[in-house]
Scaffold this motif. Structure first.
Motif, mmCIF file in Angstrom:
data_model
loop_
_atom_site.group_PDB
_atom_site.id
_atom_site.type_symbol
_atom_site.label_atom_id
_atom_site.label_comp_id
_atom_site.label_asym_id
_atom_site.label_seq_id
_atom_site.Cartn_x
_atom_site.Cartn_y
_atom_site.Cartn_z
ATOM 1 N N THR A 279 0.900 -1.098 0.111
ATOM 2 C CA THR A 279 0.022 0.019 0.001
ATOM 3 C C THR A 279 0.953 1.224 -0.258
ATOM 4 O O THR A 279 1.996 1.404 0.547
ATOM 5 C CB THR A 279 -0.778 -0.040 1.232
ATOM 6 N N VAL A 280 0.314 2.332 -0.462
ATOM 7 C CA VAL A 280 0.913 3.581 -0.661
ATOM 8 C C VAL A 280 0.074 4.692 -0.056
ATOM 9 O O VAL A 280 -1.021 4.616 -0.161
ATOM 10 C CB VAL A 280 1.631 3.978 -2.082
ATOM 11 N N GLU A 281 0.888 5.838 0.365
ATOM 12 C CA GLU A 281 0.208 6.954 1.105
ATOM 13 C C GLU A 281 1.045 8.132 0.034
ATOM 14 O O GLU A 281 1.809 8.668 0.714
ATOM 15 C CB GLU A 281 0.166 7.153 2.301
ATOM 16 N N ASP B 60 4.867 8.365 -2.269
ATOM 17 C CA ASP B 60 5.034 7.886 -0.952
ATOM 18 C C ASP B 60 6.417 7.730 -1.018
ATOM 19 O O ASP B 60 7.190 6.928 -1.649
ATOM 20 C CB ASP B 60 4.181 6.615 -0.768
ATOM 21 N N ASN C 252 4.317 1.173 6.874
ATOM 22 C CA ASN C 252 3.132 1.672 6.027
ATOM 23 C C ASN C 252 2.500 2.597 6.929
ATOM 24 O O ASN C 252 1.961 2.344 7.898
ATOM 25 C CB ASN C 252 2.285 0.372 5.654
ATOM 26 N N PRO C 253 2.466 3.917 6.769
ATOM 27 C CA PRO C 253 1.906 5.052 7.170
ATOM 28 C C PRO C 253 0.400 4.677 7.326
ATOM 29 O O PRO C 253 -0.165 5.195 8.353
ATOM 30 C CB PRO C 253 2.127 6.278 6.646
ATOM 31 N N LYS C 254 -0.296 3.896 6.316
ATOM 32 C CA LYS C 254 -1.547 3.480 6.548
ATOM 33 C C LYS C 254 -1.910 2.770 7.914
ATOM 34 O O LYS C 254 -2.981 2.852 8.303
ATOM 35 C CB LYS C 254 -1.940 2.992 5.392
ATOM 36 N N LEU D 171 -1.877 9.402 10.498
ATOM 37 C CA LEU D 171 -1.095 10.329 9.586
ATOM 38 C C LEU D 171 -2.090 11.629 9.323
ATOM 39 O O LEU D 171 -1.489 12.447 9.086
ATOM 40 C CB LEU D 171 -0.936 9.399 8.392
#
Lengths: 485, 124
Positions: A329-331, A370, B86-88, B95
């Motif tokens: 996953t990415v942000e 990200d 993973n920031p999620k 975040l």
């Protein structure tokens, strides 16, 4: 049977020919008198009864029958005496040597010259091979069924024109469905697929029905009893003389494997997180030591180098587990490209020692990405270029903006990649054939592709074999990110 | 000079960030858990709070929620730092509630940038 005459002009069969036909028949043919004693027979009859010629005359079929066959035969002979005919009697014949042979028997009244019924004509066919074939088929089906249950697999065929589907027993077992409760069809299959995966599976069936083999996939399942599961699904178009006839498919219940994978991913993820905090302390204090006591660099440098190496291994472990679990996953947010590239190169540390790097990055280039994912992309691409390029040649990294996206390229002067592998190099565990086995996990470029695609970008390679390879990826400009004002 | 509050349950990380930031002339206070952080915040709000969300007991997200509700974050720039890749995984409250994110391991330069960029933003 027509009366036999010696004159072929009447269209009747000459006796001599008829005798030859009877003799050469593979069916046993015999004539018995009113008492049941055999008076005429062919070679096939000898074979069926297991008797030499001298032991045939006078023997009776009744004597060669056992159990229910004897009763059936006795009843048939009653009918024959009344002038009727019996066909296709299924009788077990016990040969002289004791071997029991299954046979299909037809018996008709025979007539004396004066027209009265005088015994019977018997035609019998040895069914041994047919019975054996049926039994073999049944055993084979049973084995397939058993194997399916043991392996948790099932198979099916779809007939496109009839719109019908056939499921093996294993399919019902995987779905925990009673065969009586469902009419197998593609729609019935899709009903079992988890709603979130349904569109993808439906598209795979459509692809196969159109004549192309869709990629194998794992998808979630909601079984008939409501329990969740995972199946591996492989589909292929089946072809007949007139083109695509339907689809053949195989399913395997991979619920347990998925649970193990998830546990493994959790474990790897936890371990690597736990390792990051001590690594932060080791690297951080080493950098302070480097600043305060440069005379100790002889000892500090190896600490830093090894800690960085360990950090890289932790990241690889995570890449591997995330890719395996399909949980990447990415942000994305707006960031400056340069510092991320610098951090990536810094992380690579020892791998860059003694190597040349040509970096051409548009000053102040902003990308929507990200940062952690971008770092993984760059570390993997630059790492690859270093691995495959000759040590004396520079690796070129370029980044520029244009057409609503940033385009980044990493070029090496290595052996290059033939055009037919340009797509496959981005598949996990793919190795360019004919090369010495490379080190690494084999997931680097697959991770690159996944990360790039999650950013809405595209990754590809351009290469002329013998003249190096250049890997490209794009990072499209997205809408302004409202989460980080 | 920026007034920084570091919230992390690792003694070593607290010492490390303090040393790295103090030699740049910043003033640093450190808390080991959410309660201690809250007390320090109430005593005097910092300009920048470096917060590890994975704290023993009450989580960092919980702390952020309370601080926001009580209007205590209005003048505080929040930078999360976490060993989470993973920031999620930090959750929506994580975040989204923060002004910056710094993943571990970080370098001295990254740490300083996360503090000073923030203080510049606040001034501008």
């Amino acid at each position: 049977m027509r009366t036999v005459s010696g004159d072929p002009r009447e269209g009747l069969v000459p006796v001599a020919d008829l005798t030859a036909v009877i003799e050469s028949s593979s069916d046993a043919i015999l004539r018995q008198d009113a008492t049941g004693a055999v008076v005429v027979w062919n070679r096939a009859a000898q074979r069926l009864l297991g008797r030499p010629a001298e032991a045939m005359r006078g023997t009776t079929l009744s004597a060669a029958l056992a159990g229910p066959a004897a009763a059936i035969w006795a009843e048939a002979l009653e009918h024959v005496r009344a002038g009727a005919r019996r066909e296709g009697l299924r009788l077990d014949i016990r040969q002289r040597g004791g071997l029991v042979v299954p046979a299909s028997v037809t018996v008709s009244p025979a007539h004396a010259p004066d027209g009265r019924t005088d015994g019977a004509w018997v035609v019998a066919r040895d069914l041994s091979e047919q019975v054996l074939a049926q039994r073999t088929l049944a055993e084979s089906e049973q084995r397939v069924h058993q194997s399916e249950l043991l392996a948790g697999t099932g198979s099916f065929v779809v007939d496109r024109d009839a719109g019908a589907m056939q499921w093996s027993a294993g399919m019902y077992a995987i779905a925990r469905l009673d065969p009586l409760d469902v009419e197998p069809s593609v729609d019935a299959y899709l009903d079992l697929v988890h709603p979130d995966d349904r569109a993808g599976v439906a598209a795979a069936f459509a692809t196969a029905l159109a004549g192309d083999a869709p990629p194998d996939r794992d998808h979630r399942l909601v079984r008939a009893d409501g329990s969740p599961g995972w199946v591996f699904l492989a589909l292929a178009p089946s072809r007949g003389p007139a083109g695509v006839r339907g689809v053949t498919g195989v399913c395997q219940d991979v619920t347990e494997r998925k649970a193990v994978e998830a546990a493994k991913e959790d474990f790897l993820s936890t371990v690597s997180h736990e390792l990051r905090t001590p690594l932060t302390a080791v690297l951080g204090f080493a950098s302070l030591l480097h600043a305060d006591a440069p005379d100790l660099d002889e000892f500090v440098d190896p600490i830093v180098r090894n800690a960085r190496h360990m950090h890289e291994m932790v990241e690889r472990l995570l890449d591997y587990s995330r890719l395996e679990a399909g949980r990447v996953t990415v942000e994305p947010r707006e960031i400056e490209f340069g510092p991320v590239l610098d951090a990536s190169l810094e992380r690579m540390g020892a791998a860059l020692e003694g190597r040349k790097l040509d970096v051409a990055v548009e000053p102040g280039l902003l990308v929507r990405a990200d940062p952690d994912a971008l770092e993984r992309i760059l570390v993997n691409l630059v790492g690859n270029a270093l691995k495959y390029g000759p040590p004396e040649a520079a690796v070129a990294v370029q980044a520029r903006r244009g057409g609503g996206a940033a385009t980044v390229s990493v070029a090496d002067r290595g052996p290059g990649i033939a055009a037919e592998h340009h797509t496959a190099v981005f598949e996990r565990y793919f190795r360019v054939p004919g090369r010495a086995v490379a080190t690494g996990t084999g997931v680097g470029l697959a991770i690159v592709r996944q990360y790039v695609e999650l950013h809405g970008g595209h990754a590809w390679v351009e290469s002329i074999p013998g003249d190096g390879a250049t890997f490209f990826f794009t990072l499209p400009d997205g809408p302004a990110d409202g989460e980080h004002p | 000079m920026t007034d920084v509050l570091v919230v992390d349950d690792s003694d070593d990380i607290r010492v490390l960030t303090r040393r790295m930031l103090e030699r740049r002339g910043h003033s640093v206070r450190a808390a080991a858990d959410a309660e201690e952080a809250l007390d320090m915040l109430l005593a005097a709000p910092p300009q920048v709070m470096l917060l590890d969300l994975q704290l023993p007991g009450r989580s960092g997200s919980d702390l952020l929620d309370e601080l926001r509700e009580r209007g205590l974050l209005d003048d505080v720039r929040v930078v999360l730092f976490s060993a989470q890749v993973n920031p999620k995984a930090l959750g929506r409250g994580g975040l989204a509630a923060a002004d910056g994110y710094l993943s571990k391991p970080f370098t001295q330069e990254q740490l300083i940038a996360s503090v000073e960029d923030g203080s510049r933003e606040k001034r501008s």
